[in-house]
Scaffold this motif. Structure first.
Motif, mmCIF file in Angstrom:
data_model
loop_
_atom_site.group_PDB
_atom_site.id
_atom_site.type_symbol
_atom_site.label_atom_id
_atom_site.label_comp_id
_atom_site.label_asym_id
_atom_site.label_seq_id
_atom_site.Cartn_x
_atom_site.Cartn_y
_atom_site.Cartn_z
ATOM 1 N N ALA A 19 3.439 -36.815 25.493
ATOM 2 C CA ALA A 19 4.503 -35.979 24.925
ATOM 3 C C ALA A 19 4.141 -35.523 23.517
ATOM 4 O O ALA A 19 4.308 -34.338 23.169
ATOM 5 C CB ALA A 19 5.821 -36.753 24.913
ATOM 6 N N ASP A 20 3.624 -36.439 22.701
ATOM 7 C CA ASP A 20 3.224 -36.073 21.336
ATOM 8 C C ASP A 20 2.098 -35.050 21.347
ATOM 9 O O ASP A 20 2.061 -34.133 20.516
ATOM 10 C CB ASP A 20 2.802 -37.310 20.549
ATOM 11 C CG ASP A 20 3.970 -38.203 20.180
ATOM 12 O OD1 ASP A 20 5.129 -37.743 20.257
ATOM 13 O OD2 ASP A 20 3.727 -39.373 19.825
ATOM 14 N N GLY A 21 1.174 -35.193 22.295
ATOM 15 C CA GLY A 21 0.080 -34.235 22.409
ATOM 16 C C GLY A 21 0.577 -32.835 22.729
ATOM 17 O O GLY A 21 0.109 -31.839 22.155
ATOM 18 N N VAL A 22 1.539 -32.743 23.623
ATOM 19 C CA VAL A 22 2.120 -31.438 23.969
ATOM 20 C C VAL A 22 2.878 -30.861 22.770
ATOM 21 O O VAL A 22 2.783 -29.659 22.472
ATOM 22 C CB VAL A 22 3.032 -31.546 25.208
ATOM 23 C CG1 VAL A 22 3.776 -30.248 25.455
ATOM 24 C CG2 VAL A 22 2.214 -31.938 26.435
ATOM 25 N N ILE A 23 3.625 -31.697 22.072
ATOM 26 C CA ILE A 23 4.365 -31.238 20.887
ATOM 27 C C ILE A 23 3.407 -30.684 19.838
ATOM 28 O O ILE A 23 3.630 -29.601 19.284
ATOM 29 C CB ILE A 23 5.226 -32.383 20.300
ATOM 30 C CG1 ILE A 23 6.389 -32.710 21.245
ATOM 31 C CG2 ILE A 23 5.726 -32.024 18.905
ATOM 32 C CD1 ILE A 23 7.098 -34.019 20.918
ATOM 33 N N LEU A 24 2.329 -31.416 19.570
ATOM 34 C CA LEU A 24 1.366 -30.940 18.568
ATOM 35 C C LEU A 24 0.696 -29.645 19.012
ATOM 36 O O LEU A 24 0.446 -28.756 18.187
ATOM 37 C CB LEU A 24 0.315 -32.012 18.282
ATOM 38 C CG LEU A 24 0.804 -33.224 17.501
ATOM 39 C CD1 LEU A 24 -0.308 -34.255 17.360
ATOM 40 C CD2 LEU A 24 1.324 -32.815 16.135
ATOM 41 N N ALA A 25 0.407 -29.501 20.299
ATOM 42 C CA ALA A 25 -0.180 -28.259 20.796
ATOM 43 C C ALA A 25 0.791 -27.097 20.612
ATOM 44 O O ALA A 25 0.389 -25.991 20.228
ATOM 45 C CB ALA A 25 -0.565 -28.404 22.266
ATOM 46 N N ARG A 36 -5.950 -28.454 12.324
ATOM 47 C CA ARG A 36 -6.062 -29.908 12.501
ATOM 48 C C ARG A 36 -5.209 -30.426 13.658
ATOM 49 O O ARG A 36 -5.461 -31.502 14.182
ATOM 50 C CB ARG A 36 -5.671 -30.631 11.216
ATOM 51 C CG ARG A 36 -6.679 -30.475 10.119
ATOM 52 C CD ARG A 36 -6.314 -31.348 8.930
ATOM 53 N NE ARG A 36 -7.375 -31.293 7.960
ATOM 54 C CZ ARG A 36 -7.195 -31.004 6.690
ATOM 55 N NH1 ARG A 36 -5.983 -30.738 6.232
ATOM 56 N NH2 ARG A 36 -8.215 -30.985 5.859
ATOM 57 N N LEU A 37 -4.188 -29.684 14.011
ATOM 58 C CA LEU A 37 -3.279 -30.165 15.055
ATOM 59 C C LEU A 37 -3.874 -30.058 16.460
ATOM 60 O O LEU A 37 -3.532 -30.847 17.339
ATOM 61 C CB LEU A 37 -1.949 -29.428 14.983
ATOM 62 C CG LEU A 37 -1.150 -29.624 13.696
ATOM 63 C CD1 LEU A 37 0.176 -28.889 13.778
ATOM 64 C CD2 LEU A 37 -0.944 -31.096 13.397
ATOM 65 N N LEU A 38 -4.758 -29.101 16.683
ATOM 66 C CA LEU A 38 -5.359 -28.973 18.009
ATOM 67 C C LEU A 38 -6.233 -30.168 18.381
ATOM 68 O O LEU A 38 -6.097 -30.704 19.481
ATOM 69 C CB LEU A 38 -6.123 -27.660 18.127
ATOM 70 C CG LEU A 38 -5.229 -26.418 18.233
ATOM 71 C CD1 LEU A 38 -6.057 -25.146 18.264
ATOM 72 C CD2 LEU A 38 -4.334 -26.503 19.455
ATOM 73 N N PRO A 39 -7.137 -30.634 17.501
ATOM 74 C CA PRO A 39 -7.896 -31.832 17.870
ATOM 75 C C PRO A 39 -7.004 -33.070 17.987
ATOM 76 O O PRO A 39 -7.236 -33.930 18.841
ATOM 77 C CB PRO A 39 -8.936 -32.004 16.766
ATOM 78 C CG PRO A 39 -8.711 -30.944 15.777
ATOM 79 C CD PRO A 39 -7.623 -30.037 16.266
ATOM 80 N N ALA A 40 -5.964 -33.138 17.175
ATOM 81 C CA ALA A 40 -5.033 -34.267 17.282
ATOM 82 C C ALA A 40 -4.337 -34.238 18.638
ATOM 83 O O ALA A 40 -4.228 -35.268 19.319
ATOM 84 C CB ALA A 40 -4.004 -34.209 16.149
ATOM 85 N N SER A 79 -6.332 -43.432 19.177
ATOM 86 C CA SER A 79 -5.743 -42.088 19.221
ATOM 87 C C SER A 79 -4.666 -41.934 18.159
ATOM 88 O O SER A 79 -4.539 -40.866 17.544
ATOM 89 C CB SER A 79 -5.152 -41.813 20.604
ATOM 90 O OG SER A 79 -6.157 -41.793 21.577
ATOM 91 N N ALA A 80 -3.884 -42.985 17.946
ATOM 92 C CA ALA A 80 -2.851 -42.939 16.915
ATOM 93 C C ALA A 80 -3.476 -42.778 15.534
ATOM 94 O O ALA A 80 -2.966 -41.999 14.705
ATOM 95 C CB ALA A 80 -1.987 -44.192 16.967
ATOM 96 N N LEU A 81 -4.559 -43.487 15.274
ATOM 97 C CA LEU A 81 -5.242 -43.348 13.981
ATOM 98 C C LEU A 81 -5.786 -41.940 13.809
ATOM 99 O O LEU A 81 -5.575 -41.295 12.771
ATOM 100 C CB LEU A 81 -6.389 -44.352 13.866
ATOM 101 C CG LEU A 81 -6.023 -45.794 13.588
ATOM 102 C CD1 LEU A 81 -7.270 -46.675 13.651
ATOM 103 C CD2 LEU A 81 -5.364 -45.922 12.219
ATOM 104 N N PHE A 82 -6.515 -41.473 14.812
ATOM 105 C CA PHE A 82 -7.154 -40.166 14.724
ATOM 106 C C PHE A 82 -6.112 -39.055 14.603
ATOM 107 O O PHE A 82 -6.125 -38.267 13.657
ATOM 108 C CB PHE A 82 -8.041 -39.944 15.956
ATOM 109 C CG PHE A 82 -8.883 -38.706 15.870
ATOM 110 C CD1 PHE A 82 -10.158 -38.756 15.352
ATOM 111 C CD2 PHE A 82 -8.395 -37.485 16.315
ATOM 112 C CE1 PHE A 82 -10.941 -37.614 15.275
ATOM 113 C CE2 PHE A 82 -9.164 -36.337 16.244
ATOM 114 C CZ PHE A 82 -10.443 -36.396 15.723
ATOM 115 N N ALA A 83 -5.198 -39.000 15.557
ATOM 116 C CA ALA A 83 -4.194 -37.935 15.564
ATOM 117 C C ALA A 83 -3.214 -38.079 14.405
ATOM 118 O O ALA A 83 -2.804 -37.078 13.804
ATOM 119 C CB ALA A 83 -3.441 -37.934 16.891
#
Length: 125
Positions: A19-25, A36-40, A79-83
């Motif tokens: 869900a967070d990945g879709v929100i950031l996209a 920066r949001l696309l790689p996250a 993933s949490a650290l990176f994103a």
């Protein structure tokens, strides 16, 4: 049976990551200069799927359960650290902590290797 709650926790975390990945996209698609949001987003989406796969492989006995759980939790934390680092840099203008994104990336690599070892290592039973 003690593994079942851990599997359920991992599936819940994978759902949140997805869900967070879709929100950031979506945010990246509607904001200018959101590079920066696309790689996250990608890291969250790819590794949410990896968490689900690790759980499924462990449940089916294809990989050692301990290794799969270690890899899956590694995927979540990394993933949490990176994103998180990339997202915080975008919205707040500063890093989570020094080298947070590279630490997350390194942990992702290590987690993939743990999953590979879990598949190759002989299982008891």
């Amino acid at each position: 049976m003690s593994k079942i709650p851990l599997y359920r926790i991992l599936v819940i975390l994978a759902g949140i990551m997805g869900a967070d990945g879709v929100i950031l996209a979506a945010v990246a698609a509607h904001q200018s200069d959101a590079t920066r949001l696309l790689p996250a987003s990608s890291m969250l989406l790819f590794h949410a799927t990896a968490v689900l796969a690790a759980v499924a492989l462990a449940e089916r006995g294809v990989v050692s359960a301990r290794g799969a759980l270690a890899a899956a939790f590694g995927f979540v934390v990394a993933s949490a650290l990176f994103a998180g680092d990339l997202t915080l840099r975008h919205f707040a203008g500063h890093s989570l902590f020094p080298l947070a994104a590279p630490t997350g990336g390194t942990l992702l690599i290590a987690s993939w290797l743990v999953l590979a070892v879990a598949a190759a290592w002989p299982r008891r039973g």
